[in-house]
Motif scaffolding. Structure first.
Motif, PDB file in Angstrom:
ATOM      1  N   GLN A   1       0.838  -1.201   0.000  1.00  0.00           N
ATOM      2  CA  GLN A   1       0.000   0.000   0.000  1.00  0.00           C
ATOM      3  C   GLN A   1       0.877   1.257   0.000  1.00  0.00           C
ATOM      4  O   GLN A   1       0.615   2.201  -0.753  1.00  0.00           O
ATOM      5  CB  GLN A   1      -0.924   0.002   1.218  1.00  0.00           C
ATOM      6  CG  GLN A   1      -1.867   1.179   1.248  1.00  0.00           C
ATOM      7  CD  GLN A   1      -2.779   1.156   2.464  1.00  0.00           C
ATOM      8  OE1 GLN A   1      -2.581   0.378   3.379  1.00  0.00           O
ATOM      9  NE2 GLN A   1      -3.777   2.001   2.463  1.00  0.00           N
TER      10      GLN A   1
ATOM     11  N   ASN B   1       3.934   1.482  -1.105  1.00  0.00           N
ATOM     12  CA  ASN B   1       4.580   1.558  -2.417  1.00  0.00           C
ATOM     13  C   ASN B   1       3.640   2.126  -3.468  1.00  0.00           C
ATOM     14  O   ASN B   1       4.059   2.908  -4.327  1.00  0.00           O
ATOM     15  CB  ASN B   1       5.094   0.179  -2.848  1.00  0.00           C
ATOM     16  CG  ASN B   1       6.346  -0.220  -2.113  1.00  0.00           C
ATOM     17  OD1 ASN B   1       7.050   0.606  -1.576  1.00  0.00           O
ATOM     18  ND2 ASN B   1       6.611  -1.516  -2.091  1.00  0.00           N
ATOM     19  N   GLU B   2       2.373   1.735  -3.428  1.00  0.00           N
ATOM     20  CA  GLU B   2       1.398   2.243  -4.390  1.00  0.00           C
ATOM     21  C   GLU B   2       1.203   3.745  -4.213  1.00  0.00           C
ATOM     22  O   GLU B   2       1.126   4.489  -5.185  1.00  0.00           O
ATOM     23  CB  GLU B   2       0.070   1.504  -4.232  1.00  0.00           C
ATOM     24  CG  GLU B   2      -0.979   1.915  -5.231  1.00  0.00           C
ATOM     25  CD  GLU B   2      -0.599   1.613  -6.674  1.00  0.00           C
ATOM     26  OE1 GLU B   2      -1.115   2.305  -7.568  1.00  0.00           O
ATOM     27  OE2 GLU B   2       0.215   0.703  -6.915  1.00  0.00           O
ATOM     28  N   ILE B   3       1.131   4.203  -2.982  1.00  0.00           N
ATOM     29  CA  ILE B   3       0.987   5.644  -2.711  1.00  0.00           C
ATOM     30  C   ILE B   3       2.203   6.398  -3.260  1.00  0.00           C
ATOM     31  O   ILE B   3       2.063   7.437  -3.913  1.00  0.00           O
ATOM     32  CB  ILE B   3       0.817   5.893  -1.201  1.00  0.00           C
ATOM     33  CG1 ILE B   3      -0.547   5.372  -0.743  1.00  0.00           C
ATOM     34  CG2 ILE B   3       0.966   7.372  -0.861  1.00  0.00           C
ATOM     35  CD1 ILE B   3      -0.712   5.305   0.768  1.00  0.00           C
TER      36      ILE B   3
ATOM     37  N   ARG C   1       4.227   5.412  -5.626  1.00  0.00           N
ATOM     38  CA  ARG C   1       4.210   5.312  -7.094  1.00  0.00           C
ATOM     39  C   ARG C   1       3.271   6.374  -7.683  1.00  0.00           C
ATOM     40  O   ARG C   1       3.614   7.068  -8.659  1.00  0.00           O
ATOM     41  CB  ARG C   1       3.763   3.908  -7.491  1.00  0.00           C
ATOM     42  CG  ARG C   1       4.106   3.505  -8.883  1.00  0.00           C
ATOM     43  CD  ARG C   1       3.747   2.069  -9.242  1.00  0.00           C
ATOM     44  NE  ARG C   1       3.242   1.208  -8.192  1.00  0.00           N
ATOM     45  CZ  ARG C   1       3.993   0.342  -7.477  1.00  0.00           C
ATOM     46  NH1 ARG C   1       5.269   0.233  -7.706  1.00  0.00           N
ATOM     47  NH2 ARG C   1       3.441  -0.394  -6.556  1.00  0.00           N
ATOM     48  N   LYS C   2       2.098   6.538  -7.083  1.00  0.00           N
ATOM     49  CA  LYS C   2       1.133   7.529  -7.570  1.00  0.00           C
ATOM     50  C   LYS C   2       1.661   8.948  -7.361  1.00  0.00           C
ATOM     51  O   LYS C   2       1.484   9.810  -8.239  1.00  0.00           O
ATOM     52  CB  LYS C   2      -0.208   7.351  -6.868  1.00  0.00           C
ATOM     53  CG  LYS C   2      -0.969   6.129  -7.329  1.00  0.00           C
ATOM     54  CD  LYS C   2      -2.295   5.980  -6.597  1.00  0.00           C
ATOM     55  CE  LYS C   2      -3.028   4.731  -7.061  1.00  0.00           C
ATOM     56  NZ  LYS C   2      -4.301   4.558  -6.349  1.00  0.00           N
ATOM     57  N   ALA C   3       2.283   9.206  -6.231  1.00  0.00           N
ATOM     58  CA  ALA C   3       2.844  10.525  -5.960  1.00  0.00           C
ATOM     59  C   ALA C   3       3.962  10.841  -6.943  1.00  0.00           C
ATOM     60  O   ALA C   3       4.066  11.969  -7.454  1.00  0.00           O
ATOM     61  CB  ALA C   3       3.356  10.605  -4.532  1.00  0.00           C
ATOM     62  N   SER C   4       4.782   9.859  -7.233  1.00  0.00           N
ATOM     63  CA  SER C   4       5.876  10.040  -8.181  1.00  0.00           C
ATOM     64  C   SER C   4       5.332  10.373  -9.572  1.00  0.00           C
ATOM     65  O   SER C   4       5.842  11.260 -10.259  1.00  0.00           O
ATOM     66  CB  SER C   4       6.735   8.781  -8.230  1.00  0.00           C
ATOM     67  OG  SER C   4       7.735   8.886  -9.205  1.00  0.00           O
ATOM     68  N   ALA C   5       4.295   9.659  -9.986  1.00  0.00           N
ATOM     69  CA  ALA C   5       3.693   9.915 -11.294  1.00  0.00           C
ATOM     70  C   ALA C   5       3.062  11.301 -11.338  1.00  0.00           C
ATOM     71  O   ALA C   5       3.136  12.005 -12.356  1.00  0.00           O
ATOM     72  CB  ALA C   5       2.656   8.843 -11.609  1.00  0.00           C
ATOM     73  N   TYR C   6       2.458  11.715 -10.253  1.00  0.00           N
ATOM     74  CA  TYR C   6       1.807  13.019 -10.189  1.00  0.00           C
ATOM     75  C   TYR C   6       2.824  14.154 -10.330  1.00  0.00           C
ATOM     76  O   TYR C   6       2.582  15.134 -11.034  1.00  0.00           O
ATOM     77  CB  TYR C   6       1.044  13.161  -8.870  1.00  0.00           C
ATOM     78  CG  TYR C   6       0.404  14.501  -8.662  1.00  0.00           C
ATOM     79  CD1 TYR C   6      -0.799  14.820  -9.316  1.00  0.00           C
ATOM     80  CD2 TYR C   6       0.982  15.464  -7.856  1.00  0.00           C
ATOM     81  CE1 TYR C   6      -1.389  16.061  -9.137  1.00  0.00           C
ATOM     82  CE2 TYR C   6       0.397  16.711  -7.678  1.00  0.00           C
ATOM     83  CZ  TYR C   6      -0.781  17.010  -8.327  1.00  0.00           C
ATOM     84  OH  TYR C   6      -1.376  18.228  -8.167  1.00  0.00           O
TER      85      TYR C   6
END
Length: 51
Positions: free
Chosen positions: A38, A40-42, A44-49
């Motif tokens: 969980q 890591n997913e957060i 990953r999403k922050a990095s993409a944003y």
């Protein structure tokens, strides 16, 4: 806290089983392992944003 004879023996080092301290540490590590995907997913999403 009362403890059973079955747990008292490993705690005293008389049997090759998991001690109470080890059991607590294992429980904490298992919880951490459950939370890592969980987190890591957060990240990953922050990095993409922000990319």
């Amino acid at each position: 806290m009362a403890c059973s004879l079955n747990q008292a023996l490993p705690d005293a080092g008389d049997r090759e089983e998991v001690t109470t301290d080890e059991r607590g540490r294992l429980k904490a590590l298992e919880q951490e392992v459950r939370e890592l995907p969980q987190a890591n997913e957060i990240l990953r999403k922050a990095s993409a944003y922000f990319a």
